[in-house]
Design a protein around this motif. Structure first.
Motif, PDB file in Angstrom:
ATOM      1  N   VAL A  48       0.917  -1.020  -0.022  1.00 28.83           N
ATOM      2  CA  VAL A  48      -0.048  -0.059  -0.185  1.00 28.83           C
ATOM      3  C   VAL A  48       1.011   1.390   0.046  1.00 28.83           C
ATOM      4  O   VAL A  48       1.366   1.737   1.097  1.00 28.83           O
ATOM      5  N   HIS A  50       1.550   4.905   0.122  1.00 29.12           N
ATOM      6  CA  HIS A  50       0.764   5.924   1.024  1.00 29.12           C
ATOM      7  C   HIS A  50       1.807   7.122   1.678  1.00 29.12           C
ATOM      8  O   HIS A  50       3.166   6.671   1.763  1.00 29.12           O
ATOM      9  N   HIS A  52       1.863   9.950   4.991  1.00 29.89           N
ATOM     10  CA  HIS A  52       1.180  10.384   6.173  1.00 29.89           C
ATOM     11  C   HIS A  52       1.643  12.027   6.211  1.00 29.89           C
ATOM     12  O   HIS A  52       2.564  12.214   6.649  1.00 29.89           O
ATOM     13  N   TRP A 173      -8.930   5.131   8.504  1.00 29.73           N
ATOM     14  CA  TRP A 173      -7.521   4.932   8.510  1.00 29.73           C
ATOM     15  C   TRP A 173      -6.633   5.877   9.676  1.00 29.73           C
ATOM     16  O   TRP A 173      -6.478   7.284   9.288  1.00 29.73           O
ATOM     17  N   ILE A 175      -3.545   5.869  11.413  1.00 26.63           N
ATOM     18  CA  ILE A 175      -2.442   5.206  11.704  1.00 26.63           C
ATOM     19  C   ILE A 175      -1.244   5.800  12.577  1.00 26.63           C
ATOM     20  O   ILE A 175      -0.570   5.334  13.114  1.00 26.63           O
ATOM     21  N   LEU A 237      -2.020  -2.721  11.635  1.00 28.62           N
ATOM     22  CA  LEU A 237      -1.272  -2.502  10.898  1.00 28.62           C
ATOM     23  C   LEU A 237       0.346  -3.227  11.540  1.00 28.62           C
ATOM     24  O   LEU A 237       0.706  -2.934  12.719  1.00 28.62           O
ATOM     25  N   TYR A 241       2.999   2.550  10.803  1.00 24.48           N
ATOM     26  CA  TYR A 241       2.657   2.817   9.433  1.00 24.48           C
ATOM     27  C   TYR A 241       3.868   3.120   8.645  1.00 24.48           C
ATOM     28  O   TYR A 241       3.764   3.540   7.543  1.00 24.48           O
ATOM     29  N   THR A 295       2.508  -1.531   4.489  1.00 20.24           N
ATOM     30  CA  THR A 295       2.214  -0.010   4.489  1.00 20.24           C
ATOM     31  C   THR A 295       3.839   0.336   3.567  1.00 20.24           C
ATOM     32  O   THR A 295       4.694   0.331   4.584  1.00 20.24           O
ATOM     33  N   SER A 298       5.562   6.790   4.695  1.00 22.10           N
ATOM     34  CA  SER A 298       5.766   7.254   5.965  1.00 22.10           C
ATOM     35  C   SER A 298       5.368   8.867   5.910  1.00 22.10           C
ATOM     36  O   SER A 298       4.951   9.254   5.058  1.00 22.10           O
ATOM     37  N   PRO A 336      -6.171  -0.304   0.997  1.00 17.65           N
ATOM     38  CA  PRO A 336      -6.856  -0.811   2.150  1.00 17.65           C
ATOM     39  C   PRO A 336      -8.061  -1.391   1.967  1.00 17.65           C
ATOM     40  O   PRO A 336      -8.525  -2.456   2.512  1.00 17.65           O
TER      41      PRO A 336
END
Length: 940
Positions: A48, A50, A52, A173, A175, A237, A241, A295, A298, A336
């Motif tokens: 995934v 991603h 953050h 979500w 995280i 998770l 994350y 994941t 970050s 997700p």
């Protein structure tokens, strides 16, 4: 002089007509590329991609978006979104998820129409997926449910209106928040989410769940809503994350790229594949299905998305190439929701959880319970701002119609409140300059809201007099009343020495005017105050500790309410009595600072210091600030006060208003002294004769109550290593202790941390001033000062105490807590009343039943209104008020004719009857009573 008192506001005559909104719901299917398909009978590893993106933390919201102040932290959200979209277009197999609508909204508004169409295509194809979708990723400990619902609604509405059904998130979500509240899970379920994923979990809880393969579970998030209404599949998770160790390919990372030219000496494909397979297989051992999630990203990563995607493309290719040699591992780009869909297809039973995930600790001596109280002034300001937005701006805009919207009023106050819910905003875990920015945004939003309030009240009352807003009434500062009333003539209640010290030169009032008022529901009342030649008698002032104070119901045939006694030798509280119910408990209260003493880290067991996040006492014994209190008592016909001084920096007013069933404790703490080079965490402790047997109760985000037990966790055998910090919980609006006879409830005016460390006691942390950083990333100590208070922040707040019999205590404390959260607004105007001025108004034909609370009344668009009514009692709380209630909407409003009503889900982005969610089967579970909570959408 006119005083206007406003509760849940008023309205002028309007008619509501029918409007249709089309919102698609159901399971969405997206076309999958070759590298995005799960394979049966293999271990499917869902990668995934991603980022953050904190909506403020080390830098302000603006600084993060634009990439400013990279000397603090290298982060620029606009570049992340630019780069990700570019890279998604280069390979149809690639996927990406995005969370924070506050940032995406800003980026979207800057894009060309062609780019917007490109992004819509990516969303429609499932290559760019929104998860969570709120304006921010809210904190779960220090936020009130009303503000959380609002910020989620704002973000989800934008996604719904921009992208349609393909933009609607199916997965919550969270995280990064530091512990997880049951009420958040309940709200997510009622908003239509299929599942919830988070990253932070207590280290002992995680170890137990890994062992028992219970890192994915079914969370039954309400003891009152009939399952599965508040049931939510929840996944923990595996790496917080972050990516697995050794597989971070961002420009901020140091892991080597995949070097796949076999002619090179440092070719490393075989090593990368071997390490990846080892990680995947070890992860699979502690999860239940043949699908696992990783994941890949970050904090603020993917600013150069090419680095990530080039290496992920290679990783997928080389790992999957081993399938030709018999490998049973399949790696794919995923999201997700795709991962959740595979778990649902597995058709397994899942462990059931019915409590929450507080407190959170990441090691034996590292409990993240300090932030429950950090930055108490900001926490109070956020709560006041929420009240102003709900009780005045939103409701008045509806009730006064287009006349309210003349001027600069816009979405600024709503966006400021939404951003303030972020898990590094109201939580108090940001840098000081960022906290200042959050406060500035709230202040600016309120200034714009004042224009709407003034316009609305002019339209409703018929008076165009200029209205003034006194935002510092808690320290007796209001320039208008100070300049136009010679209140010294009245000698009503003298301003205390503590208040004069706090306000400094910001005001000069000598006295405070106190009188009882009543405002109708959803309405306003206007009071006129004039100077009289012969004013009321002066307040009676005594410089000795009274034996007792008590109040009474103004109806002469009804009994008195409360009696409070004091120890004449110490000046401290000694008992509290409810004269209606004939109850009396021993009650002593004092202030302490902690050894719990804001640990400097010099401890034999651990070097972890207290900080913005962490509460780390050195000892279980607090320092008593003073054994005695110097006192002064004030008595008038409207209020009785005992003013207590414990130290130059700690004082309190014990206050009983006539006709009130709650005792008010108004505390003032600060500047916290640090001349001894020790930071301090200040608590107040209530010690009673109630036999609690280690049990106490705290609210979850201001809504349902949860039972707590000292040194105990419901889902694992706790090894308690921090007997104080490990027993602190978030108190968002209220907490109580009880036995079979007595219940003492404490209502707070902001989110605070507290616990019941000793049987019969309840303690609440009020203020924190610390001299060390707790090494959780914020990079500075929690040592607040200001221009007004250069020697340290002074904070003032209120606790309301009520004593009742346990079976009926909720009938008193729930409405009381709502009154504190959504407090009336005072406005002032100078001059005589116009003869045609409407002095009082109510927007309701009659008060709502005690069990029903009007949660939301806000303008949705030009012709429609969003209304939320809630049943505010849990199924077990009250024999009278926990029963189902029916409300007739046709007869609800006094001047609104409701012509059409359509029900939506809690976040108002789906029709309720079209909301479909995955069904999950618990291993065990029992049914619960239905509270008949319904959320309505009024179409016009």
């Amino acid at each position: 002089m006119i005083f206007g008192l406003f509760s849940n506001m008023a309205v002028r005559s309007q008619r509501l007509a029918v409007a249709l909104l089309f919102i698609f719901s159901g399971v969405l299917s997206f076309p999958l590329g070759q590298e995005t398909k799960p394979t049966p009978n293999m271990l499917n590893v869902h990668l995934v991609p991603h980022t953050h993106d904190d909506v403020g933390w080390l830098k302000t919201v603006d600084q993060y978006f634009y990439g400013d102040r990279n000397d603090i932290q290298h982060a620029g959200v606009q570049y992340i979104l630019d780069s990700v979209v570019d890279q998604l277009l280069k390979n149809p197999d690639r996927r990406f998820i995005y969370v924070e609508t506050a940032f995406f909204y800003r980026w979207w508004k800057q894009q060309s129409s062609s780019m917007q169409q490109t992004v819509k295509k990516l969303v429609n194809e499932g290559r760019l997926e929104f998860v969570n979708g709120g304006w921010c990723m809210s904190d779960e400990a220090t936020t009130h449910y009303s503000a959380v619902i609002d910020q989620m609604t704002m973000g989800l509405r934008f996604l719904n209106e921009t992208f349609g059904p393909c933009g609607r998130p199916r997965v919550a979500w969270h995280i990064d928040p530091f512990g997880h509240a049951r009420e958040h899970a309940s709200m997510f379920a009622q908003m239509g989410y299929d599942g919830f994923f988070f990253g932070r979990l207590d280290y002992q809880d995680r170890a137990r769940r890994r062992r028992d393969k219970e890192q994915e579970l079914l969370w039954r998030a309400s003891d009152s809503l009939t399952p599965p209404m508040a049931d939510l599949f929840t996944g923990i998770l595996p790496n917080g994350y972050n990516p697995p160790e050794g597989f971070c390919w961002d420009q901020s990372c140091d892991d080597p790229p995949i070097r796949d030219d076999p002619d090179l000496e440092d070719y490393n494909v075989d090593d990368v594949v071997r390490r990846f397979l080892a990680i995947a297989n070890s992860q699979a051992i502690v999860y239940k299905t043949d699908h696992i999630i990783m994941t890949m990203g970050s904090d603020f990563q993917y600013e150069n998305a090419n680095l990530w995607y080039k290496n992920l493309d290679k990783l997928i290719h080389y790992v999957n190439a081993l399938q030709a040699n018999g490998s049973k591992v399949n790696v794919l780009y995923s999201t997700p929701s795709c991962y959740l869909q595979e778990l649902h297809r597995a058709n397994l039973t899942w462990a059931l959880k019915m409590d929450d995930f507080f407190p959170y600790a990441d090691d034996a001596h590292d409990f993240w319970t300090g932030y429950f109280t950090s930055r108490p002034a900001l926490k109070r300001y956020e709560r006041i701002s929420n009240s102003n937005l709900q009780v005045t701006c939103n409701q008045l805009e509806v009730l006064s119609g287009p006349a309210s919207r003349k001027g600069p009023f816009g979405e600024g106050d709503k966006k400021a409140m939404a951003v303030a819910q972020h898990h590094d905003a109201v939580s108090g875990t940001e840098k000081q300059h960022v906290a200042n920015d959050y406060a500035r945004r709230l202040a600016h939003g309120w200034q714009r809201c004042q224009v709407l309030v003034s316009n609305s009240l002019a339209a409703l009352s018929g008076s165009s007099a200029e209205r003034m807003y006194c935002d510092n009434l808690n320290i007796s500062v209001c320039p208008l009343t100070e300049s136009t009333l010679s209140v010294s003539v009245f000698q009503v209640v003298p301003v205390s020495a503590a208040t004069r010290e706090v306000r400094r030169n910001r005001g000069f009032a000598v006295n405070e005017l106190v009188f009882q008022v009543q405002a109708p529901p959803l309405g306003f009342t206007t009071y006129s105050v004039s100077l009289l030649q012969d004013g009321p008698p002066p307040a009676s002032t005594q410089h000795r500790t009274p034996t007792a104070i008590q109040n009474k119901n103004l109806c002469v045939h009804l009994p008195q309410f409360l009696r409070v006694t004091f120890d004449p030798d110490t000046g401290l509280l000694s008992s509290l009595s409810n004269l209606e119910t004939k109850q009396t408990i021993k009650l002593t209260q004092n202030f302490y600072w902690l050894v719990y003493n804001a640990s400097d880290g010099n401890n034999l067991q651990s070097d972890q210091p207290s900080g913005a996040y962490i509460f780390r006492p050195n000892s279980s014994t607090p320092f008593l600030i003073s054994k005695t209190a110097k006192t002064e008592s004030i008595q008038t016909s409207g209020v009785q006060e005992v003013r207590q001084w414990f130290a130059p920096w700690v004082s309190q007013v014990v206050r009983l208003y006539t006709d009130s069933k709650a005792l008010e404790l108004e505390w003032t703490v600060g500047p916290v002294p640090i001349d001894d080079d020790l930071g301090k965490e200040v608590i107040t402790r209530l010690d009673t004769s109630i036999k609690t047997s280690q049990y106490f109760y705290t609210d979850s985000n201001g809504r349902e109550m949860l039972q707590r037990k000292t040194d105990f966790r419901p889902t694992w055998n706790l090894r308690q290593s921090e007997p104080i910090a490990g027993n602190y919980y978030p108190i968002n609006s209220r907490a109580f202790i009880k036995d079979d006879v007595d219940q003492l409830t404490v209502v707070t005016d902001r989110s605070q941390g507290g616990g019941s460390i000793h049987n019969g006691s309840l303690e609440i942390m009020l203020h924190r001033r610390l001299l060390y950083d707790d090494v959780r990333g914020v990079g500075e100590p929690l040592n607040e000062t200001s221009n007004i208070f250069p020697k340290g922040l002074v904070v003032r707040g209120r606790l309301l105490l009520s004593l009742d019999r346990p079976p009926s205590a909720a009938d008193a404390h729930r409405p009381l807590a709502q009154e504190v959260v959504l407090q009336p607004l005072l406005t002032f105007t100078d001059g005589d009343l116009h003869p045609n001025t409407q002095l009082e108004f109510s927007g309701l034909q009659a008060a709502l039943p005690p069990a029903v609370h009007l949660l939301t009344l806000t303008q949705w668009d030009k012709d429609s209104v969003l209304l939320r009514l809630e049943h505010q009692f849990q199924s077990w709380e009250s024999k009278l008020n926990s029963q189902p209630v029916t409300v007739n909407l046709q007869k609800l409003f006094s001047t609104l004719e409701v012509l059409g009503v359509s029900e939506l889900n809690l976040s108002a982005n789906q029709w309720k009857d079209e909301m479909t969610r995955f069904h999950w089967t618990p291993m065990t579970g029992t049914g619960h009573l239905n509270l008949f909570i319904r959320f309505y959408y009024i179409s016009s």
